[in-house]
Design an enzyme around this catalytic site. Structure first.
Site, mmCIF file in Angstrom:
data_model
loop_
_atom_site.group_PDB
_atom_site.id
_atom_site.type_symbol
_atom_site.label_atom_id
_atom_site.label_comp_id
_atom_site.label_asym_id
_atom_site.label_seq_id
_atom_site.Cartn_x
_atom_site.Cartn_y
_atom_site.Cartn_z
ATOM 1 N N LEU A 221 28.407 -22.732 14.187
ATOM 2 C CA LEU A 221 27.943 -23.023 15.552
ATOM 3 C C LEU A 221 26.547 -23.610 15.453
ATOM 4 C CD1 LEU A 221 29.434 -22.216 18.246
ATOM 5 C CD2 LEU A 221 27.944 -20.216 18.301
ATOM 6 N N HIS A 222 26.367 -24.837 15.877
ATOM 7 C CA HIS A 222 25.013 -25.387 15.789
ATOM 8 C C HIS A 222 24.715 -26.446 16.837
ATOM 9 C CE1 HIS A 222 27.304 -28.533 13.774
ATOM 10 N NE2 HIS A 222 26.324 -29.333 14.139
ATOM 11 N N ARG A 223 25.729 -26.822 17.643
ATOM 12 C CA ARG A 223 25.524 -27.923 18.587
ATOM 13 C C ARG A 223 24.463 -27.511 19.613
ATOM 14 N NH1 ARG A 223 27.948 -32.277 18.281
ATOM 15 N NH2 ARG A 223 29.319 -31.509 16.658
ATOM 16 N N ASP A 295 31.973 -25.473 16.389
ATOM 17 C CA ASP A 295 31.702 -26.594 17.289
ATOM 18 C C ASP A 295 31.374 -27.852 16.467
ATOM 19 O OD1 ASP A 295 29.154 -26.030 16.363
ATOM 20 O OD2 ASP A 295 28.271 -25.683 18.336
#
Ligand code: UD1
Length: 376
Positions: A221-223, A295
């Site tokens: 998850l990094h967006r 994501d």
């Protein structure tokens, strides 16, 4: 008599490295065929330095046997304008010094658009690998990067049919568009053999969750749109923590996300956070997973290639083939939708999927064959 032709390969951020590796290898392998055709084929690698931590960059060069960059621009982090501008200024100097005949960019990161624009303005031919993908969401920095890069590229190498349709509808002439398959899947197929060999040992951090003989899930998850604000991240995190009650989740955390999770005071007993891992560790963890939650763009494709079900926490995808025929579930950020997809998968009723056409491990060879025709 041979005529020199030099290609500059650009890489900047983590998702670029696995795409660049097979192209560099195929170019190296293509040198003798080029010589027979009267071309002295040379290539160099420019690393912009967009990603600079050892576990976001260097480890991929080592594991994927990518030749060391000929130039490192060392631009580092910054706002989008700052980062893009720094790359352009530094890359322009490199191009003026080296004068390649062609620049090859991959993917959709800031380095991709910065280097394609700089090259084009200097009259250097540009090839874009992974062209034509569209989320139709201009709120995504990557969508802006994709559209701008495609608009100025001379050769567009596409991974899936939707990309061909998108480019045609934007008015790109058909003779510039080539459906070649997926270079990232070239890398995946090549390295599967390595993680399956008895000599391979995953790192300690990965082994604690993935090497125990039980089921596990993998999370990335990094967006920015998912992690930067508490009111978005907290409900997503709540749903994932709920999944974590049923299955242990390995979470290699992007540096941006780690900061946000700490700042918002989030935790989940079933979620094991570790530092970003290298390519082989990640492939090992994902291949053995019952479920991936992400994501990321690339993981949607990698899970489809591996037949592993994937829950994608985004409202849209630029890689629709992974949903249409692959193993991908597009849930958006709504906790109930994330949970119901995860439950379906964990109950054994998840999508089995099929691998998209041309994702066969030979995309980079096709690209190099086409480049060779272009050089003649
Ligand atoms: C970039 C790409 C994104 C890709 C992601 C994968 C763009 C617009 N985005 O996003 O498409 O999915 O990489 O990783 O190009 N940082 C470090 N160490 C590093 C690199 C970054 O600590 O080696 C931290 C810095 O705080 C930095 C932040 O991460 O400000 C964001 O890095 P940046 O390159 O701007 O974008 P990513 O979010 O990594």
């Amino acid at each position: 008599m041979t005529r020199p032709y030099s290609i500059c390969l650009v890489a900047g951020a983590r998702p670029n490295f696995m795409k660049l590796a097979p192209i560099a290898h195929a170019l190296q392998a293509g040198k003798s065929a080029a010589r027979e055709a009267g071309i002295d084929l040379r290539f160099s690698i420019v690393h912009t330095g967009q990603h600079y931590d050892a576990n976001m960059s260097e480890i991929f060069f080592r594991e994927l046997e990518i030749p060391a960059p000929d130039r490192h621009l060392e631009v580092g982090s910054g706002s989008h304008a700052e980062q893009t501008a720094k790359i352009m200024v530094a890359f322009e100097k490199a191009l003026i010094a080296d004068r390649p005949d062609m620049v090859v960019v991959v993917g959709d990161v800031n380095s991709t658009v910065a280097c394609s624009l700089t090259a084009k303005k200097l009259g250097v031919c540009v090839a874009h690998v992974e062209a034509g993908l569209r989320s139709f969401d201009m709120g995504m920095p990557e969508e802006i990067n994709r559209k701008l890069t495609d608009a100025i590229s001379d050769l567009l190498f596409v991974t899936e049919e939707s990309g061909v349709r998108n480019l045609r509808s934007e008015g790109v002439p058909s003779e510039r568009i080539f459906l070649v398959g997926n270079v990232m899947i070239d890398t995946l197929l090549r390295n599967l053999k390595r993680i399956e060999s008895p000599e391979f040992a995953p790192s300690e951090a990965v082994r604690t969750i993935c090497g125990t003989g039980g089921r596990h899930a993998v999370l990335t998850l990094h967006r920015p749109s998912n992690v930067d604000h508490r009111q978005t991240l907290a409900p997503i995190w709540g749903a994932i923590a709920e999944v974590g009650r049923n299955i242990p989740i390995l979470f290699p955390v992007h540096p941006r996300t780690r900061g946000k999770i700490a700042a918002f005071g989030l935790d989940g007993p079933g979620i094991t956070m570790i530092d970003p891992v290298g390519y082989l560790d990640m492939l090992y963890a994902v291949k053995g997973a019952a479920l991936v939650i992400t994501d990321s763009g690339g993981l949607q494709e990698e899970t489809t290639a591996l037949g592993v079900p994937c829950v994608t926490i985004r409202e849209n995808t630029e890689r629709p083939v992974t949903v249409d025929i692959g193993t991908n579930y597009l849930t958006g950020t709504h906790p109930e939708l994330i949970l119901s997809a995860a439950r379906e998968i964990l109950s054994g009723k998840g999508k089995k999927g099929v691998v998209p056409p041309l994702w066969d491990g030979h995309a980079a060879e096709r690209i190099v064959d086409l480049l060779m025709k272009f050089m003649k």
